[in-house]
Design an enzyme around this catalytic site. Structure first.
Site, PDB file in Angstrom:
ATOM      1  N   HIS A 121      24.329 128.517  82.347  1.00  0.00           N
ATOM      2  CA  HIS A 121      23.083 128.487  83.211  1.00  0.00           C
ATOM      3  C   HIS A 121      22.305 129.789  82.733  1.00  0.00           C
ATOM      4  CE1 HIS A 121      21.136 128.918  87.408  1.00  0.00           C
ATOM      5  NE2 HIS A 121      21.444 127.772  87.567  1.00  0.00           N
ATOM      6  N   ASP A 199      32.108 132.407  85.082  1.00  0.00           N
ATOM      7  CA  ASP A 199      31.320 131.933  86.148  1.00  0.00           C
ATOM      8  C   ASP A 199      31.956 130.445  86.535  1.00  0.00           C
ATOM      9  OD1 ASP A 199      29.541 130.208  87.342  1.00  0.00           O
ATOM     10  OD2 ASP A 199      27.703 130.404  85.782  1.00  0.00           O
ATOM     11  N   GLN A 202      30.870 126.140  89.380  1.00  0.00           N
ATOM     12  CA  GLN A 202      30.958 124.589  89.315  1.00  0.00           C
ATOM     13  C   GLN A 202      32.451 124.013  89.199  1.00  0.00           C
ATOM     14  OE1 GLN A 202      28.586 122.285  89.789  1.00  0.00           O
ATOM     15  NE2 GLN A 202      26.978 123.959  89.885  1.00  0.00           N
ATOM     16  N   LYS A 225      28.237 125.680  97.123  1.00  0.00           N
ATOM     17  CA  LYS A 225      28.584 124.622  96.383  1.00  0.00           C
ATOM     18  C   LYS A 225      30.079 124.186  96.870  1.00  0.00           C
ATOM     19  CE  LYS A 225      26.192 126.363  92.474  1.00  0.00           C
ATOM     20  NZ  LYS A 225      24.838 125.455  92.557  1.00  0.00           N
ATOM     21  N   CYS A 364      18.089 124.669  85.133  1.00  0.00           N
ATOM     22  CA  CYS A 364      18.377 126.125  84.606  1.00  0.00           C
ATOM     23  C   CYS A 364      19.341 126.230  83.491  1.00  0.00           C
ATOM     24  CB  CYS A 364      18.974 126.656  85.855  1.00  0.00           C
ATOM     25  SG  CYS A 364      17.802 126.935  87.268  1.00  0.00           S
TER      26      CYS A 364
END
Length: 406
Positions: A121, A199, A202, A225, A364
């Site tokens: 991202h 990261d 997700q 999220k 993104c």
């Protein structure tokens, strides 16, 4: 017992109609909806105990502090951090990565190398580019193949003593590809002394995370999220490195002693939590953890994997439809285009008229789109409250869009 109807009943927003059609919400990779328990937690804070934390001796301040620190301990257990003070509240993944990148400025120098992947991202690209500009370090990128799978043989030649930081996502937001971060971390530990950042924005909504087992230095994710309010997030950092690096923001809460001559920083975690925090949101983030644990992480993961498998099979029956990352190990996302339909947003607008919410565009992740020589994709992304019937509605909607746009 996994009860999908009971789960859906906890999300009042799903009962509404959009453009006269029942809402089919398939934009969960952008943000998930919030269950009643999370909404009530947020509302209770502002209705009953609204006060600033850590600063007051009065009852409401003490109650607010207790609730927010309880949430911190819930998150510690949720990701299996060794200590609760290794859990830093942030506004989200983007702030967490920027915090790390800024705080590492003094530890990165000219000639050092920072390794990221082609699947990132923008939030896991731009902060490292900025760090390179400040320090003279060099950015290197792990390439991907035609399925969006990282080519890990790149590590053999490009992980070395100059590698000072490795930052990769656990799951691609654009494709849903699950990256082999265990292998990347192990290789980085073997061949370098690099700081490792993951990261997890997700990943956390879809499967269990154990930061001690992963042995990463930092793990960042967003609350919105994973069924929590927007403006919430977590930066996990190992105690050793959190004590070593400088804070990102200066001001109230993050000081122990302040004078015009010198300021001494507060102990962890407050060293990195300057200013009044999002107390209600942070408390509600703990409620989101409770919600996910009440379902069971394995049950949640199994349902979402079944949704993805079913969606892929049904979508691929549409002639001329291409799913990006089709053959990769994925979770939560089906990212696709229709042959002969040049603009993904046109498909998205037709689906919206049918009450179907998906995301279109580059997500993104412009380098990923450039790799596939496309402008963007249609992205359907799934959460625990989605149903197989909703996927059938999506498929019919895509067919309709194809007829209208081809």
């Amino acid at each position: 017992m996994f009860d999908l109807q009971d789960i859906r009943s906890q999300f009042p927003i799903l009962d509404q109609k959009v453009n006269g059609k029942p809402l089919v919400y398939l934009d969960n990779a952008a943000t998930s909806q919030k269950p009643v328990s999370v909404l009530e937690s947020w509302n209770r804070y502002y209705s009953e105990i609204n006060a600033n934390v850590h600063r007051g001796i009065h009852t409401l301040s003490q109650l607010a502090t207790e609730e927010m620190e309880l949430s911190r301990r819930k998150i510690q257990k949720f990701i299996n951090a060794k200590n609760d003070f290794e859990v830093i509240f942030t506004k989200g993944t983007t702030e967490g990565i920027n915090l790390i990148a800024y705080s590492l400025t003094g530890l990165i120098k000219e000639g050092d190398e920072i390794l990221i992947s082609h699947l990132e991202h923008h939030s896991n690209i731009v902060p490292w580019q900025m760090l390179c500009e400040r320090t003279g370090a060099q950015l290197k990128v792990i390439p991907i193949d035609e399925n969006g799978v990282l080519q890990l043989d790149f590590l053999e030649e490009n992980l070395n003593g100059r590698t000072k930081l490795v930052s990769v996502n656990h799951v691609s937001n654009a494709l849903g590809v699950v990256n082999p971060i265990e292998k990347i971390i192990a290789e980085a530990r073997r061949k370098s002394e690099a700081i490792i950042v993951i990261d997890g924005a997700q990943a956390v909504p879809h499967f269990k995370i154990d930061v001690q087992q992963l042995d990463c230095d930092f793990y960042v994710f967003s609350g919105h999220k994973m069924y929590a309010p927007m403006g919430t997030g977590i930066l996990y950092g190992k105690e050793e490195i959190l004590r070593k690096i400088q804070p990102f923001h200066g001001g109230g809460e993050m000081i122990a002693v302040c004078s015009f001559e010198k300021t001494t920083y507060a102990d962890l975690p407050f060293k990195f939590e300057a200013g009044t925090p999002n107390v209600g949101g942070n408390i509600a983030l703990g409620a989101a953890v409770d919600f996910m644990e009440s379902i069971g992480r394995e049950a949640l993961q199994n349902h979402e994997n079944a949704l993805l498998d079913y969606a892929q099979k049904q979508l691929l029956q549409i002639e001329g439809l291409k799913i990006y990352g089709e053959k990769a190990n994925r979770t939560g996302v089906a990212s696709f285009n229709l042959e002969g339909v040049g603009i993904s947003s046109d498909v998205g607008m037709i689906l919206d008229k049918m009450g179907i919410a998906v995301r279109t565009g580059h997500h993104c992740t412009q380098p990923i789109m450039k790799h596939f020589d496309i402008v963007g994709t249609v992205r359907a992304s799934f959460a625990v409250y989605n149903t197989f019937q909703e996927i059938d509605i999506l498929v019919e909607g895509v067919k309709k869009a194809q007829r209208m746009l081809s």
